[in-house]
Enzyme design. Sequence first.
Site, PDB file in Angstrom:
ATOM      1  N   HIS A  90       0.799  -1.229   0.000  1.00 14.35           N
ATOM      2  CA  HIS A  90       0.000   0.000   0.000  1.00 14.35           C
ATOM      3  C   HIS A  90       0.824   1.267   0.000  1.00 14.35           C
ATOM      4  O   HIS A  90       0.248   2.356   0.039  1.00 14.35           O
ATOM      5  CB  HIS A  90      -0.928   0.036   1.213  1.00 14.35           C
ATOM      6  CG  HIS A  90      -2.119  -0.854   1.086  1.00 14.35           C
ATOM      7  ND1 HIS A  90      -3.298  -0.439   0.523  1.00 14.35           N
ATOM      8  CD2 HIS A  90      -2.300  -2.147   1.431  1.00 14.35           C
ATOM      9  CE1 HIS A  90      -4.171  -1.437   0.538  1.00 14.35           C
ATOM     10  NE2 HIS A  90      -3.589  -2.488   1.081  1.00 14.35           N
ATOM     11  N   LYS A 145      -9.549  13.851   3.637  1.00 13.81           N
ATOM     12  CA  LYS A 145      -8.642  12.702   3.717  1.00 13.81           C
ATOM     13  C   LYS A 145      -7.751  12.940   4.923  1.00 13.81           C
ATOM     14  O   LYS A 145      -7.774  14.022   5.510  1.00 13.81           O
ATOM     15  CB  LYS A 145      -7.807  12.581   2.442  1.00 13.81           C
ATOM     16  CG  LYS A 145      -7.183  13.923   2.000  1.00 13.81           C
ATOM     17  CD  LYS A 145      -6.394  13.810   0.711  1.00 13.81           C
ATOM     18  CE  LYS A 145      -7.233  13.698  -0.532  1.00 13.81           C
ATOM     19  NZ  LYS A 145      -7.116  12.420  -1.219  1.00 13.81           N
ATOM     20  N   ARG A 146      -6.955  11.944   5.334  1.00 13.17           N
ATOM     21  CA  ARG A 146      -6.014  12.192   6.417  1.00 13.17           C
ATOM     22  C   ARG A 146      -5.139  13.396   6.073  1.00 13.17           C
ATOM     23  O   ARG A 146      -4.842  13.647   4.900  1.00 13.17           O
ATOM     24  CB  ARG A 146      -5.140  10.941   6.656  1.00 13.17           C
ATOM     25  CG  ARG A 146      -5.873   9.803   7.328  1.00 13.17           C
ATOM     26  CD  ARG A 146      -6.389  10.186   8.701  1.00 13.17           C
ATOM     27  NE  ARG A 146      -5.314  10.244   9.664  1.00 13.17           N
ATOM     28  CZ  ARG A 146      -5.129   9.364  10.654  1.00 13.17           C
ATOM     29  NH1 ARG A 146      -5.974   8.378  10.830  1.00 13.17           N
ATOM     30  NH2 ARG A 146      -4.128   9.508  11.492  1.00 13.17           N
ATOM     31  N   LYS A 188      -0.087  14.645   0.938  1.00 13.98           N
ATOM     32  CA  LYS A 188      -1.406  14.895   0.339  1.00 13.98           C
ATOM     33  C   LYS A 188      -1.613  16.380   0.029  1.00 13.98           C
ATOM     34  O   LYS A 188      -2.528  16.756  -0.669  1.00 13.98           O
ATOM     35  CB  LYS A 188      -2.503  14.381   1.265  1.00 13.98           C
ATOM     36  CG  LYS A 188      -2.506  12.838   1.408  1.00 13.98           C
ATOM     37  CD  LYS A 188      -3.605  12.386   2.355  1.00 13.98           C
ATOM     38  CE  LYS A 188      -3.622  10.898   2.623  1.00 13.98           C
ATOM     39  NZ  LYS A 188      -4.407  10.128   1.618  1.00 13.98           N
ATOM     40  N   THR A 233      -8.809   6.237  -2.562  1.00 14.38           N
ATOM     41  CA  THR A 233     -10.149   5.702  -2.815  1.00 14.38           C
ATOM     42  C   THR A 233     -11.178   6.821  -2.670  1.00 14.38           C
ATOM     43  O   THR A 233     -12.253   6.739  -3.250  1.00 14.38           O
ATOM     44  CB  THR A 233     -10.507   4.555  -1.857  1.00 14.38           C
ATOM     45  OG1 THR A 233     -10.220   4.969  -0.513  1.00 14.38           O
ATOM     46  CG2 THR A 233      -9.739   3.302  -2.202  1.00 14.38           C
ATOM     47  N   LYS A 265     -14.773   7.746  -4.715  1.00 13.94           N
ATOM     48  CA  LYS A 265     -16.084   8.057  -4.139  1.00 13.94           C
ATOM     49  C   LYS A 265     -16.618   9.367  -4.723  1.00 13.94           C
ATOM     50  O   LYS A 265     -17.801   9.475  -5.036  1.00 13.94           O
ATOM     51  CB  LYS A 265     -15.977   8.177  -2.610  1.00 13.94           C
ATOM     52  CG  LYS A 265     -15.532   6.902  -1.903  1.00 13.94           C
ATOM     53  CD  LYS A 265     -15.199   7.196  -0.430  1.00 13.94           C
ATOM     54  CE  LYS A 265     -14.315   6.123   0.170  1.00 13.94           C
ATOM     55  NZ  LYS A 265     -13.689   6.547   1.440  1.00 13.94           N
TER      56      LYS A 265
END
Length: 842
Positions: A385, A576-577, A582, A684, A688
Amino acid sequence: MKHHMDQDASEIGANRAAAPASSATGSDVRIGMQATSLRQAVLDHLYYSLGCPPIVARPHDYYRAFALAIRDRMQHRWISTSQTYFDLNRKVACYLSAEFLMGPHLGNNLVNLHLEQEARKALADLGHDLDTILACEGEPGLGNGGLGRLAACYLDSLATLQCPAIGYGIRYEFGIFEQEIRDGWQAEITDKWLSRGNAWEIAKPDVCYYVNWGGHTEYYRDETGCQRVRWIPHRVVRGIAYDTPIQGYSVNTCNTLRLWSAEAVESFDFQAFNVGDYYEAVNKKVASETVTKVLYPNDEPAIGKRLRLAQQYFFVSCSLQDMLRLLDLANSPVESFAERFAVQLNDTHPSIGVAELMRLLVDERRLDWDAAWAITVASFGYTNHTLLPEALETWPLPMFAELLPRHLEIIYEINRRFLDEVRSRFPGDEARVVRMSLIDEEGAKRVRMAHLATVGSHAVNGVAALHTELLQTSILKDFHELWPERFSNKTNGVTPRRFLALSNPALRELLDHTLGQEWLTEPDRLRKLDVHSGDEAFQRDWRAVKLGNKQRLASYIQTQTGIEIDPAWLFDIQVKRIHEYKRQHLNVLHIVTMYRRLKENPALTIPPRAFIFGGKAAPGYFMAKRIIKLINAVGETINADPEVNSRMKVAFIPNLNVKNGHLIYPAADLSEQISTAGKEASGTGNMKFMLNGALTIGTLDGANVEIREEAGVDNFFLFGLTADETESIKRAGYRPRDYIAGNDELRAALELIGTGHFSRGDAEVFRPLVDNLIHDDPFLVLADYAAYIACQEQVNSAWEDVKNWTRMSILNTAGSGKFSSDRAITEYCEEIWNVGPVTVKN
Ligand SMILES: *Cc1c(COP(=O)(O)O)cnc(C)c1O
């Protein structure tokens, strides 16, 4: 319009053969699918299960009674599913994951059982509204983010595709913390998810196994004179199974999620009691039970804590012992293990399983090494991952040796044989041997779990095309050269039941009406939306759905934060986290840039936007916590400034989880997927959003690459460096200062933040963030800034053309079929597990 649930509800309810024998009305209360039966069942559970007379029952009591009534309706399917697998001796996929981020169960079970309408009627009869009752359910936060949610989506798909499967994991007493925002900072509140009971699980105290720790090993000769090893542990705990039903959509299949909880072994720990030290005995009991006490709240960086290794070993040992017991129950020889079980490792967290299965087969079942090794490799598959070096799990040798002395011996033996193979394939290449070893010998020695997982598995996969490619050329390059046939890609997916049917009922209705209901299990049918994408009436319906979802989210934001957002605005969402890779701070730089432009030029016309964020930071992650504070500080300044707040606002939604995700994903116009290329394995959340008709602004990272292909390159806002370019810039010596020197707006934005404009003149609070960007910028925020700002300008022009935006939105949903977890699971079943569907009769 024909409503989607009517006929199916009676179909699925008609099969009742295996129901417990009882009078017609009694049975009806347990399993009847009509509103009248459901209503009576709720009253019965209120009274008999909760001891709560209806007069004093509050909504939460109704929720619990209702949940129990729905669990009853899955019970015979659940039991006959296990029975069917057992009777038919079918191969079972065992999904081992340290995290399962399931989300609330009730609404999802109603969707999958086609019970929403009858449920609504039954509750209305009792004077309650289904949505209010649904809102009472908290969620089991047994995961950090994407990885745990992926495991949950895969369970939904396995059940829906009627595949024999068990999810194995840990029943943490405390899940991921709840986040509150205080004065703009994240505060962490412990999550006592079990304090009000859990209607969905059933404890199975008879399904329990002993798990050992510590101590030493002894060599001895068995009756046949064969040399064997005995592990004399220092401590023992017992793992107890707690089972949760996983109902497939529109099928009888109801699989099991089996989570292990640690209990003290009295006969062992209470030895101290016999010599009189009662308190010491109780202390030991408490210590044993801490194993499953709390989920580690770190999303990406691996943290080398002893308790974490103990957790991993605990649940993996229980799970493998459970598989061996099932084999014994079926009178199947242990040699058939790999024909009966496919064991998938969700990241390296369960990878100690490779050594544990070897121990169980060699030490306990007395197989010889080669036979045991063949079984192990044939059974395991490993999903990687992450490529982030700080996220790769390794364990210090001394810690490992102390906790798992026998496993370390086994790992040494696996390594010895493996390195012999490497040497014979690549003679004279000792550098390669050092790189590939299961033990990192440089400095303080460590066990490399990704290497153990790779060597012990017949299949290794990445989670998006780009990620798999990078895996094969970077961290697992040597392994790919040795065993290219073991590697494959399995792009992640999400379940359209939860993330569309349940969370976006208005869109579901429109899709059912336009395409028929089959899209929910055959999402490639969404492609047929292409032909409607320019249709004016359809576009109007499409926009009405989106507007309704935006109103719903706006009112949630208002109650949670007090911030008022106009649902007509462009909803630009990044949830998101919180992590530097990110790049939430890149998003903030865009916001600050727009703010400055408006302040300097009040007449500037731009389409009004709501910038919406959400996400938790690991409690010890300094930079991430400052990014949260920065978002809130910028938001406070902007939202309070009448010169700008009619054109932009910023909101941070506290405590992002699956439950509020249901409100968030369907309300987005624009999905922010702006990680540094090469860093996000798949994502992911991006899927969505796409499923729900958001357009993506994103880099060529993770599954964004495939999302762009499926949506059509013209329906995706692409910007930024590629993974290759990122690498070469870094190799050439990246100097963030050069980007500041070349861009006045960037310099001004950083200055505004750094000098305390958003922090009432406090020039200290954001200094570490700004300094890090200026001097280091490990994730190339500044290098991508100009391209990001330019791309956001394209977003603005596109948004102003309503028809074209609507068309692009429709085309995103139309192209999202590939990202159903049904597609992903079908690939795992066919290409890795060799597990096929089984029809469960009732
Ligand atoms: C889907 C999901 C994630 C993963 O989001 P990414 O954008 O892929 O990082 C994290 N948390 C929750 C609650 C989710 O539902």
